[in-house]
Scaffold this motif. Structure first.
Motif, PDB file in Angstrom:
ATOM      1  N   ASN A   1      36.460  13.452   6.629  1.00 53.86           N
ATOM      2  CA  ASN A   1      35.465  14.033   7.524  1.00 53.86           C
ATOM      3  C   ASN A   1      35.320  15.528   7.251  1.00 53.86           C
ATOM      4  O   ASN A   1      36.280  16.196   6.864  1.00 53.86           O
ATOM      5  N   ASP A   2      34.098  16.016   7.422  1.00 50.31           N
ATOM      6  CA  ASP A   2      33.704  17.390   7.131  1.00 50.31           C
ATOM      7  C   ASP A   2      33.643  17.607   5.621  1.00 50.31           C
ATOM      8  O   ASP A   2      34.643  17.898   4.965  1.00 50.31           O
ATOM      9  N   ALA A   3      32.446  17.470   5.063  1.00 50.83           N
ATOM     10  CA  ALA A   3      32.261  17.560   3.608  1.00 50.83           C
ATOM     11  C   ALA A   3      32.715  18.901   3.044  1.00 50.83           C
ATOM     12  O   ALA A   3      33.149  18.977   1.888  1.00 50.83           O
ATOM     13  N   PHE A   4      32.643  19.960   3.829  1.00 48.81           N
ATOM     14  CA  PHE A   4      33.020  21.277   3.325  1.00 48.81           C
ATOM     15  C   PHE A   4      34.536  21.468   3.251  1.00 48.81           C
ATOM     16  O   PHE A   4      34.998  22.465   2.713  1.00 48.81           O
ATOM     17  N   SER A   5      35.290  20.508   3.767  1.00 43.39           N
ATOM     18  CA  SER A   5      36.744  20.629   3.757  1.00 43.39           C
ATOM     19  C   SER A   5      37.375  20.064   2.482  1.00 43.39           C
ATOM     20  O   SER A   5      38.583  20.171   2.292  1.00 43.39           O
ATOM     21  N   CYS A   6      36.577  19.441   1.614  1.00 42.79           N
ATOM     22  CA  CYS A   6      37.115  18.859   0.379  1.00 42.79           C
ATOM     23  C   CYS A   6      36.317  19.360  -0.819  1.00 42.79           C
ATOM     24  O   CYS A   6      35.223  19.901  -0.679  1.00 42.79           O
ATOM     25  N   SER A   7      36.890  19.171  -2.005  1.00 42.08           N
ATOM     26  CA  SER A   7      36.217  19.599  -3.228  1.00 42.08           C
ATOM     27  C   SER A   7      35.159  18.568  -3.633  1.00 42.08           C
ATOM     28  O   SER A   7      35.369  17.364  -3.531  1.00 42.08           O
ATOM     29  N   TRP A   8      34.025  19.065  -4.135  1.00 41.53           N
ATOM     30  CA  TRP A   8      32.958  18.192  -4.634  1.00 41.53           C
ATOM     31  C   TRP A   8      32.984  18.087  -6.153  1.00 41.53           C
ATOM     32  O   TRP A   8      32.113  17.442  -6.741  1.00 41.53           O
ATOM     33  N   HIS A   9      33.952  18.689  -6.782  1.00 44.37           N
ATOM     34  CA  HIS A   9      33.942  18.821  -8.238  1.00 44.37           C
ATOM     35  C   HIS A   9      33.902  17.474  -8.961  1.00 44.37           C
ATOM     36  O   HIS A   9      33.215  17.330  -9.980  1.00 44.37           O
TER      37      HIS A   9
ATOM     38  N   THR B   1      30.282   4.683  -0.230  1.00 43.78           N
ATOM     39  CA  THR B   1      31.235   5.785  -0.182  1.00 43.78           C
ATOM     40  C   THR B   1      30.556   6.978   0.469  1.00 43.78           C
ATOM     41  O   THR B   1      29.517   7.446  -0.009  1.00 43.78           O
ATOM     42  N   PHE B   2      31.124   7.464   1.557  1.00 48.22           N
ATOM     43  CA  PHE B   2      30.464   8.546   2.283  1.00 48.22           C
ATOM     44  C   PHE B   2      31.492   9.426   2.989  1.00 48.22           C
ATOM     45  O   PHE B   2      32.658   9.046   3.173  1.00 48.22           O
ATOM     46  N   ILE B   3      31.034  10.605   3.375  1.00 48.17           N
ATOM     47  CA  ILE B   3      31.831  11.543   4.162  1.00 48.17           C
ATOM     48  C   ILE B   3      31.081  11.801   5.456  1.00 48.17           C
ATOM     49  O   ILE B   3      29.874  12.037   5.451  1.00 48.17           O
ATOM     50  N   SER B   4      31.789  11.751   6.569  1.00 50.89           N
ATOM     51  CA  SER B   4      31.172  11.939   7.876  1.00 50.89           C
ATOM     52  C   SER B   4      31.628  13.269   8.488  1.00 50.89           C
ATOM     53  O   SER B   4      32.559  13.914   7.988  1.00 50.89           O
ATOM     54  N   TRP B   5      30.941  13.659   9.569  1.00 49.10           N
ATOM     55  CA  TRP B   5      31.288  14.913  10.236  1.00 49.10           C
ATOM     56  C   TRP B   5      32.557  14.743  11.064  1.00 49.10           C
ATOM     57  O   TRP B   5      33.450  15.572  11.049  1.00 49.10           O
ATOM     58  N   PHE B   6      32.671  13.618  11.786  1.00 51.90           N
ATOM     59  CA  PHE B   6      33.862  13.314  12.571  1.00 51.90           C
ATOM     60  C   PHE B   6      34.581  12.116  11.941  1.00 51.90           C
ATOM     61  O   PHE B   6      33.988  11.382  11.153  1.00 51.90           O
ATOM     62  N   PRO B   7      35.857  11.917  12.266  1.00 49.10           N
ATOM     63  CA  PRO B   7      36.552  10.727  11.762  1.00 49.10           C
ATOM     64  C   PRO B   7      35.781   9.461  12.096  1.00 49.10           C
ATOM     65  O   PRO B   7      35.342   9.270  13.225  1.00 49.10           O
ATOM     66  N   GLU B   8      35.609   8.606  11.104  1.00 52.78           N
ATOM     67  CA  GLU B   8      34.764   7.431  11.280  1.00 52.78           C
ATOM     68  C   GLU B   8      35.230   6.321  10.346  1.00 52.78           C
ATOM     69  O   GLU B   8      35.696   6.594   9.236  1.00 52.78           O
ATOM     70  N   PRO B   9      35.105   5.060  10.781  1.00 51.22           N
ATOM     71  CA  PRO B   9      35.525   3.943   9.932  1.00 51.22           C
ATOM     72  C   PRO B   9      34.799   3.935   8.596  1.00 51.22           C
ATOM     73  O   PRO B   9      33.577   4.063   8.544  1.00 51.22           O
ATOM     74  N   GLY B  10      35.559   3.809   7.509  1.00 49.08           N
ATOM     75  CA  GLY B  10      34.973   3.713   6.183  1.00 49.08           C
ATOM     76  C   GLY B  10      34.742   5.029   5.487  1.00 49.08           C
ATOM     77  O   GLY B  10      34.479   5.058   4.283  1.00 49.08           O
ATOM     78  N   ALA B  11      34.825   6.149   6.210  1.00 48.95           N
ATOM     79  CA  ALA B  11      34.577   7.454   5.602  1.00 48.95           C
ATOM     80  C   ALA B  11      35.742   7.873   4.715  1.00 48.95           C
ATOM     81  O   ALA B  11      36.910   7.645   5.044  1.00 48.95           O
TER      82      ALA B  11
ATOM     83  N   LEU C   1      27.360  12.664   1.028  1.00 53.61           N
ATOM     84  CA  LEU C   1      28.226  13.700   1.596  1.00 53.61           C
ATOM     85  C   LEU C   1      27.972  13.988   3.073  1.00 53.61           C
ATOM     86  O   LEU C   1      28.863  14.439   3.777  1.00 53.61           O
ATOM     87  N   PHE C   2      26.766  13.754   3.546  1.00 48.61           N
ATOM     88  CA  PHE C   2      26.443  14.053   4.944  1.00 48.61           C
ATOM     89  C   PHE C   2      25.896  12.797   5.591  1.00 48.61           C
ATOM     90  O   PHE C   2      24.681  12.595   5.652  1.00 48.61           O
ATOM     91  N   ALA C   3      26.797  11.954   6.078  1.00 53.73           N
ATOM     92  CA  ALA C   3      26.378  10.633   6.548  1.00 53.73           C
ATOM     93  C   ALA C   3      27.290  10.168   7.676  1.00 53.73           C
ATOM     94  O   ALA C   3      28.209  10.863   8.111  1.00 53.73           O
ATOM     95  N   SER C   4      27.008   8.983   8.134  1.00 57.21           N
ATOM     96  CA  SER C   4      27.849   8.296   9.105  1.00 57.21           C
ATOM     97  C   SER C   4      27.813   6.813   8.760  1.00 57.21           C
ATOM     98  O   SER C   4      27.053   6.393   7.883  1.00 57.21           O
ATOM     99  N   ARG C   5      28.599   6.023   9.464  1.00 59.93           N
ATOM    100  CA  ARG C   5      28.579   4.583   9.187  1.00 59.93           C
ATOM    101  C   ARG C   5      27.224   3.986   9.552  1.00 59.93           C
ATOM    102  O   ARG C   5      26.874   2.908   9.093  1.00 59.93           O
ATOM    103  N   ILE C   6      26.427   4.712  10.355  1.00 57.10           N
ATOM    104  CA  ILE C   6      25.126   4.206  10.784  1.00 57.10           C
ATOM    105  C   ILE C   6      24.040   4.502   9.758  1.00 57.10           C
ATOM    106  O   ILE C   6      23.222   3.642   9.438  1.00 57.10           O
ATOM    107  N   ASN C   7      24.017   5.730   9.219  1.00 54.46           N
ATOM    108  CA  ASN C   7      22.877   6.122   8.368  1.00 54.46           C
ATOM    109  C   ASN C   7      23.230   6.318   6.905  1.00 54.46           C
ATOM    110  O   ASN C   7      22.433   6.851   6.136  1.00 54.46           O
ATOM    111  N   LYS C   8      24.391   5.909   6.475  1.00 54.72           N
ATOM    112  CA  LYS C   8      24.821   6.107   5.088  1.00 54.72           C
ATOM    113  C   LYS C   8      23.880   5.381   4.125  1.00 54.72           C
ATOM    114  O   LYS C   8      23.401   4.275   4.399  1.00 54.72           O
ATOM    115  N   GLN C   9      23.640   6.007   2.977  1.00 54.87           N
ATOM    116  CA  GLN C   9      22.855   5.396   1.907  1.00 54.87           C
ATOM    117  C   GLN C   9      23.753   4.737   0.874  1.00 54.87           C
ATOM    118  O   GLN C   9      23.301   3.883   0.107  1.00 54.87           O
ATOM    119  N   LEU C  10      25.014   5.133   0.825  1.00 52.91           N
ATOM    120  CA  LEU C  10      25.971   4.616  -0.149  1.00 52.91           C
ATOM    121  C   LEU C  10      27.229   4.147   0.581  1.00 52.91           C
ATOM    122  O   LEU C  10      27.561   4.655   1.663  1.00 52.91           O
TER     123      LEU C  10
END
Length: 277
Positions: free
Chosen positions: A132-140, A119-129, A108-117
């Motif tokens: 952007n902004d994990a708090f803007s979407c549901s985690w359910h 599938t990831f969500i980044s803070w700013f728009p980024e390739p592969g995310a 949920l808190f990653a970038s294309r550089i430091n992602k562990q998985l």
């Protein structure tokens, strides 16, 4: 490369459009408009990659030159990049955490550089995310891995509760005096583990720089849940496994002081650490 990343980040859902890029790089403008060039094989291949991506979506692109001193906003972001948010947990430790708890399906808190998985969500728009902004979407619907900035831990725990997340693998510092720690205790769904204090436990993914306080930072891995049934089951199991005949109960919810191997106390019951697999 900036043009290619902009396409992947901002226009992956677009088709049948014309996109104009403004760039302060004469070389980038020429290679885009000419669909390649003879001077640099590497730039020629990148140009072909850009145009192939666009043609698959019937997107036409063009580029115009803009002087650097006029390219104020984009130039500011490129020159003021901060890598302080790019810290990454040692992959070997991350894999051990997943083996111990469960395999998450999103970082949920990653970038294309430091992602562990993947599938990831980044803070700013980024390739592969995913977004952007994990708090803007549901985690359910996710079972996420969360290694958040420390100043967002309280907000993360509240989000897990609000979205009724089934289970989340969270890495946080063992700071019992922080105001968010009693809140975190309420949503613990499994015995936590201490992470080993390797000098390279936290590094910058792009250049392997070690964290300044990595040796003294005491990190823990814990499974949190916003599902009250999971929490109730864990607390009932905890009550049975932690009870000792004749032991004096705690008067209220509190943090257990000292280095006795106790993570905390919830509902008069101690939560111990467990060894990581």
């Amino acid at each position: 490369m900036a043009i290619y990343f902009a396409l992947l980040s901002l226009y992956s859902e677009c088709k049948n459009v014309h996109i104009e890029f403004q760039s302060d790089s004469v070389t980038a403008v020429k290679y885009v408009n000419d669909m390649g060039g003879m001077t640099s094989p590497e730039l020629d291949r990148l140009s072909a990659k850009i145009w192939s991506w666009c043609l698959e979506r019937n997107i036409f692109i063009s580029a115009v030159y803009i002087k650097g001193f006029e390219n104020v906003e984009a130039d500011w972001y490129s020159r003021n990049f901060s890598d302080s948010t790019e810290w990454r947990l040692k992959p070997w430790i991350f894999n051990r955490l997943c083996s111990h708890f469960f395999m998450p399906d999103i970082d949920l808190f990653a970038s294309r550089i430091n992602k562990q998985l993947d599938t990831f969500i980044s803070w700013f728009p980024e390739p592969g995310a995913v977004c952007n902004d994990a708090f803007s979407c549901s985690w359910h619907d996710y079972e996420p891995y969360i290694f958040p900035p420390f100043n967002l831990i309280s907000k993360v725990v509240n989000k897990i509760a609000e979205d009724s997340v089934e289970r989340a693998l969270v890495v946080v510092p063992f700071w019992k005096s922080q105001p968010w720690f009693p809140l975190l205790l309420q949503y613990v769904a499994s015995l936590p583990v201490r992470l080993p204090r390797h000098k390279d436990l936290l590094t910058l993914a792009h250049d392997r720089t070690l964290h300044q306080i990595g040796k003294s930072l005491n990190l823990i891995g814990v499974m949190l849940s916003g599902n009250r049934y999971i929490l109730e089951n864990f607390q009932q199991e905890l009550s049975r496994s932690s009870f000792k005949h004749g032991e004096q109960g705690q008067e209220n919810n509190m943090v257990w002081l000292g280095n006795s191997g106790i993570f905390g106390v919830l509902n008069n019951v101690k939560i111990p650490f467990t060894p990581m697999k």
